[in-house]
Design an enzyme around this catalytic site. Structure first.
Site, PDB file in Angstrom:
ATOM      1  CD1 TRP A 113      -1.909  -2.198   2.092  1.00  0.00           C
ATOM      2  CD2 TRP A 113      -2.902  -1.731   0.213  1.00  0.00           C
ATOM      3  NE1 TRP A 113      -3.285  -2.861   1.548  1.00  0.00           N
ATOM      4  CE2 TRP A 113      -3.389  -2.545   0.438  1.00  0.00           C
ATOM      5  CE3 TRP A 113      -3.505  -0.816  -1.409  1.00  0.00           C
ATOM      6  CZ2 TRP A 113      -4.293  -3.123  -0.051  1.00  0.00           C
ATOM      7  CZ3 TRP A 113      -4.547  -1.566  -2.093  1.00  0.00           C
ATOM      8  CH2 TRP A 113      -5.354  -2.653  -1.369  1.00  0.00           C
ATOM      9  CG  ASP A 180      -3.126   3.671   4.035  1.00  0.00           C
ATOM     10  OD1 ASP A 180      -4.090   4.002   4.512  1.00  0.00           O
ATOM     11  OD2 ASP A 180      -2.645   3.359   3.474  1.00  0.00           O
ATOM     12  CE  LYS A 204      -7.917  -3.260   4.159  1.00  0.00           C
ATOM     13  NZ  LYS A 204      -7.443  -2.823   2.923  1.00  0.00           N
TER      14      LYS A 204
HETATM   15  C1  LIG Z   1      -7.135  -1.994   2.095  1.00  0.00           C
HETATM   16  C2  LIG Z   1      -6.121  -0.928   2.278  1.00  0.00           C
HETATM   17  C3  LIG Z   1      -5.752  -0.172   1.574  1.00  0.00           C
HETATM   18  C4  LIG Z   1      -6.814   0.227  -0.021  1.00  0.00           C
HETATM   19  O1  LIG Z   1      -7.845   0.447  -0.057  1.00  0.00           O
HETATM   20  P1  LIG Z   1      -9.046   0.927  -0.610  1.00  0.00           P
HETATM   21  O2  LIG Z   1     -10.509   1.642   0.387  1.00  0.00           O
HETATM   22  O3  LIG Z   1      -9.626  -0.926  -1.665  1.00  0.00           O
HETATM   23  O4  LIG Z   1      -8.376   1.315  -1.596  1.00  0.00           O
HETATM   24  C5  LIG Z   1      -5.288   1.187   1.655  1.00  0.00           C
HETATM   25  N1  LIG Z   1      -4.006   1.077   2.416  1.00  0.00           N
HETATM   26  C6  LIG Z   1      -4.176  -0.091   3.424  1.00  0.00           C
HETATM   27  C7  LIG Z   1      -3.363   0.100   4.305  1.00  0.00           C
HETATM   28  C8  LIG Z   1      -4.873  -1.222   3.144  1.00  0.00           C
HETATM   29  O5  LIG Z   1      -5.004  -1.603   4.149  1.00  0.00           O
END
Ligand SMILES: *Cc1c(COP(=O)(O)O)cnc(C)c1O
Length: 368
Positions: A113, A180, A204
């Site tokens: 990511w 993020d 998540k």
């Molecule tokens: C799942 C995830 C993403 C991607 O998220 P989307 O909503 O599918 O774009 C980005 N960063 C992390 C740390 C993730 O776990």
């Protein structure tokens, strides 16, 4: 089969759901959400067939935003937005809104990511990767790196969902921090004041896929001189209270329910302890049990996603059958790591972790 109609709201699901995302949500939230899809607020209308500008939905949006503020302690000079496009669009939005063209941004590369965030930022300006754990397939969190003072910000990923590492302490930085937090937001205490931008896909720890949470410091915006496309400009959405265009009403509603569930049970203080206990339970077994080994450096182990492998791969079929028979779902590792990944998000009960540990012990007894 997950039949929850005849179960009490807090009764354990029959499947132990370790899915990495979208992931387990509280049983009572699923029940409330399903009811709202049929009849929302006794309106005899579905949540997903009323105007997003109706009083009933505006209330949902306001509740969801104030719960975020309350649970994380977000100060008043920050805005909370629920947008679309996932954290993956957040990568680009972060750079568009914070990186002036021709300027430089600092990024920490701790996995898939983080690498994707870097790629998007490179479309806007120069990226200096100040630290990376790519040399060891991202199995640790880099330390001891410098942060250039002339960079516009430092971006990092608080929890690396795929590789199973997590920043236990955040970098101390004189330049603004952008983070993020998709896979560990609401799982532990944070201080939002340390950041100019926090963002997270809902799926998540917060709700269903379809909305992304952004927590952004107002005063940090509008300074890049970039011509930002309307939908990618945080200021567009701030001016319209996340309703510039039709918001993902269902995802926001279910996120609100999950946050209410979190608050009712004791908030982030409570869940942090619950999550610590779950992680300790599983990692203790990984370390104790001679059939398994952890994938990452111990000090950097994620409390959300535990990655581990079999010492003897030829027994994989046997182990796979045992956990499947025990009603465990979603622990197959990501293809870039292999082995197993047990995701222990907020709604996963301690009992599910214990069910997995029991299978690991049983496996050792039979094949060790
Ligand atoms: C799942 C995830 C993403 C991607 O998220 P989307 O909503 O599918 O774009 C980005 N960063 C992390 C740390 C993730 O776990």
């Amino acid at each position: 089969m997950r039949i929850f109609d005849n179960r009490k709201p807090n009764q354990m699901p029959k499947v132990h759901n370790f899915s990495a995302g979208p992931c387990i949500l509280p049983q009572e939230v699923l029940k409330q959400a399903s009811e709202a899809v049929i009849n929302f607020n006794e309106l005899d209308l579905s949540l997903i067939e009323i105007s997003h500008r109706s009083k009933d939905f505006v209330e949902v949006m306001e509740n969801a935003r104030s719960l975020v503020k309350e649970l994380l302690g977000v100060p008043n000079n920050y805005q909370v937005l629920f947008l679309q496009g996932g954290a993956s669009l957040g990568f680009l939005m972060a750079a568009y809104n914070f990186l002036p063209q021709g300027k430089k941004a600092a990024y920490i590369n701790t996995g898939t990511w983080a690498s994707k965030a870097i790629k998007e930022a490179q479309l806007i300006g120069e990226v200096e990767v100040v630290a990376s754990s790519e040399d060891k397939n991202f199995n640790y969190i880099p330390t001891g790196f410098g942060i250039p003072n002339d960079a516009s910000f430092l971006h990092f990923t608080s929890n690396n969902t795929i590789f199973g590492t997590q920043f236990k302490k955040f970098p101390i930085s004189r330049i603004p921090l952008l983070c993020d937090m998709s896979s560990d937001i609401f799982s532990r205490k944070i201080n939002p004041r340390d950041f100019d931008l926090i963002y997270a896909g809902a799926q998540k720890n917060m709700g269903p896929a379809g909305t992304t949470l952004f927590i952004v410091k107002d005063s940090a915006l509008g300074k890049t001189g970039n011509k930002i496309p309307t939908m990618l400009d945080f200021q567009t959405h701030i001016k319209k209270d996340s309703m510039f265009n039709t918001p993902p009403v269902f995802a926001i509603y279910v996120s609100m329910l999950t946050l209410q569930w979190l608050k009712k049970n004791g908030g982030v203080d409570w869940i942090e302890k619950v999550n610590q206990k779950k992680a300790d339970t599983l990692y203790n077994e990984i370390d104790r049990n001679g059939m398994f080994r952890g994938v990452t450096e111990k000090v950097d182990r994620s409390n959300m996603n535990a990655t581990f492998v079999l010492n003897d791969d030829s027994k994989a079929d046997e182990f796979n059958k045992m956990w499947a028979d025990a009603g465990i779902s979603g622990i197959k590792g990501h293809r870039s790591v292999g082995g197993y990944r047990a995701s222990m998000y907020n709604a996963l009960p301690q009992e599910s972790v214990e069910a997995l540990v029991d299978v690991m012990k049983e496996f050792e007894k039979k094949f060790g």
